[in-house]
Design an enzyme around this catalytic site. Structure first.
Site, PDB file in Angstrom:
ATOM      1  N   TRP A  26       0.856  -1.180   0.000  1.00  0.00           N
ATOM      2  CA  TRP A  26       0.000   0.000   0.000  1.00  0.00           C
ATOM      3  C   TRP A  26       0.898   1.238   0.000  1.00  0.00           C
ATOM      4  O   TRP A  26       1.776   1.359   0.873  1.00  0.00           O
ATOM      5  CB  TRP A  26      -0.886  -0.037   1.240  1.00  0.00           C
ATOM      6  CG  TRP A  26      -1.819   1.112   1.429  1.00  0.00           C
ATOM      7  CD1 TRP A  26      -2.655   1.649   0.497  1.00  0.00           C
ATOM      8  CD2 TRP A  26      -2.026   1.853   2.641  1.00  0.00           C
ATOM      9  NE1 TRP A  26      -3.364   2.684   1.049  1.00  0.00           N
ATOM     10  CE2 TRP A  26      -3.006   2.838   2.360  1.00  0.00           C
ATOM     11  CE3 TRP A  26      -1.484   1.778   3.922  1.00  0.00           C
ATOM     12  CZ2 TRP A  26      -3.456   3.740   3.324  1.00  0.00           C
ATOM     13  CZ3 TRP A  26      -1.929   2.676   4.887  1.00  0.00           C
ATOM     14  CH2 TRP A  26      -2.895   3.641   4.584  1.00  0.00           C
TER      15      TRP A  26
ATOM     16  N   ASP B 250      -0.610  -5.394   9.244  1.00  0.00           N
ATOM     17  CA  ASP B 250      -1.663  -4.462   8.856  1.00  0.00           C
ATOM     18  C   ASP B 250      -2.815  -5.305   8.325  1.00  0.00           C
ATOM     19  O   ASP B 250      -2.704  -5.945   7.282  1.00  0.00           O
ATOM     20  CB  ASP B 250      -1.145  -3.507   7.775  1.00  0.00           C
ATOM     21  CG  ASP B 250      -2.152  -2.414   7.426  1.00  0.00           C
ATOM     22  OD1 ASP B 250      -3.286  -2.460   7.940  1.00  0.00           O
ATOM     23  OD2 ASP B 250      -1.802  -1.515   6.631  1.00  0.00           O
TER      24      ASP B 250
ATOM     25  N   ALA C 280      -6.519  -4.874   7.198  1.00  0.00           N
ATOM     26  CA  ALA C 280      -7.533  -3.870   6.861  1.00  0.00           C
ATOM     27  C   ALA C 280      -8.767  -4.462   6.197  1.00  0.00           C
ATOM     28  O   ALA C 280      -9.733  -3.733   5.973  1.00  0.00           O
ATOM     29  CB  ALA C 280      -6.919  -2.811   5.936  1.00  0.00           C
TER      30      ALA C 280
ATOM     31  N   LYS D 137     -13.486  -0.974   6.056  1.00  0.00           N
ATOM     32  CA  LYS D 137     -14.004  -1.817   4.981  1.00  0.00           C
ATOM     33  C   LYS D 137     -15.066  -2.791   5.471  1.00  0.00           C
ATOM     34  O   LYS D 137     -16.179  -2.843   4.940  1.00  0.00           O
ATOM     35  CB  LYS D 137     -12.869  -2.586   4.306  1.00  0.00           C
ATOM     36  CG  LYS D 137     -11.980  -1.730   3.419  1.00  0.00           C
ATOM     37  CD  LYS D 137     -10.953  -0.954   4.219  1.00  0.00           C
ATOM     38  CE  LYS D 137     -10.024  -0.147   3.314  1.00  0.00           C
ATOM     39  NZ  LYS D 137      -9.077   0.671   4.097  1.00  0.00           N
TER      40      LYS D 137
END
Length: 394
Positions: free
Chosen positions: A127, A208, A210, A243
């Protein structure tokens, strides 16, 4: 003073969004921005979240600050969602943050406080904001191989070879599931091998996560993170609710620091609260409150899980449709990996020139490295995309 400021690099994704908005062509397709959209192109409020908002509107009696770390009930709910019973609750320090991005930023700052010489090993690709924040903080970045563009799969041998260069105190940044931007994920045996290597090198994993629930399901998507927590003495985890709860604008995230030595929790918790105080004092509460209500109510949670599963299955159906259509039109299984990837993203392996041709001649927008957001498609636009890809000779 302000005349001394320097021009900053433009965010490529945000720039693409603006270009898309200015395009007047009918039928244009946006596969760039990383936001979930339904078949009508909307980002809806999830049913359970809407009900939780109504409940909280009636129950809320004050807008006073909650606390530097946020509401403890939110931390408890999210730790249970992400970690399950992988580690005792007393071994986890946690703070609420403004979105997953806030959690990532706080994690990097905590690393910097603990070990100013730490290098952060980051997947190539990753990302883009990971790299942007690390650069802003002046932290040393080491890229490790992750994605094989030819096969559309994880370059695991390359990954292990590059992570083999870690030193004690270095940090390995890993994607918990639904790798952004490639959609290619580690298998459980590969997670186990990474854990063994990290422990051998004395390095610290930072995860991470997400997109929990967008890949193989809520529990399966957390399996890699839970294995790392069980297998490594210290772990940092940045989690986002944007999300899987669809609350992007509420900016709801959490940073967790896991220790197998519970005695270190209090010191870490104090440092996390200190970082919150320096950056924004008290984290936002509204989104965190909604998440807590949904996860704490059996009826709301069941409805949320059902809607999340429908979202996940819808993206899997689009993946299968796109891979099949590309195979039909091209006579090649080159893009078969699209059906195997998970989450919102896949990296198609197209050149920047082909990506530009798709934008210029077909009004199809994707990131320059050919990352597409699967959720930007629907059953009607999949054939249009597949036909355009074949026509540009990709």
């Amino acid at each position: 003073m302000f005349e001394l400021l320097k021009e900053q690099p433009k965010d490529k994704i945000l720039a693409l969004v603006q270009t898309f908005r200015e395009d007047k062509r009918p039928g244009k397709i946006d596969l760039g921005v990383g936001v979930y959209k339904d078949a009508e192109g909307r980002t809806p409020i999830m049913r359970a979240v809407k009900k939780a908002e109504q409940l909280w509107w009636n129950a809320e009696e004050t807008k006073a600050y909650v606390g530097l770390a946020g509401d403890p009930a939110f931390s408890d709910a999210m730790i249970d969602l992400v970690l399950g019973d992988a580690v005792p609750r007393d071994n986890v320090a946690a703070v609420a943050t403004p979105g997953g991005t806030g959690a990532v930023r706080q994690a990097f700052e905590l690393i910097q406080m603990a070990n100013p010489n730490a290098r952060v090993f980051v997947s190539d690709p990753t990302w883009p904001n990971h790299l942007s924040i690390l650069k802003h903080l002046g932290m040393e970045v080491v890229l490790y191989r992750y994605f094989d563009s030819e096969s559309g799969s994880v370059d695991f041998n390359g990954m292990l070879e590059d992570l083999g260069g870690m030193r004690p105190g270095d940090v390995a940044l890993l994607h918990g599931c639904c790798h952004n931007p490639t959609g290619a994920n580690l298998t459980m045996p590969e997670w186990d091998a990474v854990i063994a290597l990290l422990n051998d090198k004395g390095a610290v994993p930072m995860i991470d996560i997400a997109y929990q629930g967008f890949g193989e399901g809520l529990e399966a998507d957390a399996a890699g993170t839970r294995a790392v927590v069980k297998g490594c003495p210290e772990v940092l985890i940045a989690a986002s609710c944007s999300k899987n709860f669809g609350i992007y604008r509420e900016r709801t995230g959490i940073l967790m620091a896991v220790h197998h030595d519970a005695a270190r929790k209090a010191l870490t918790q104090a440092n996390l609260a200190h970082l919150n105080r320096q950056n924004y004092s008290f984290p936002p509460d509204h989104g965190a409150r909604l998440v807590t209500l949904v996860l704490g109510d059996a009826t709301l949670r069941a409805d949320w899980e059902a809607e999340l599963e429908a979202v996940r299955q819808g993206m899997l159906d689009l993946r299968t449709q796109l891979a099949s259509e590309l195979q039909r039109l091209s006579g090649s299984d080159r893009f078969g990996f699209v059906a195997q990837h998970r989450g919102m993203f896949s990296r198609l392996g197209l050149s920047p020139e082909k990506v530009e041709e798709l934008r210029r001649d077909h009004a199809i927008y994707m990131i320059g490295d050919s990352r597409i957001n699967i959720a930007g498609l629907n059953a009607q636009t999949v054939p249009i995309l597949a036909k355009a890809i074949v026509e540009v000779g990709a």
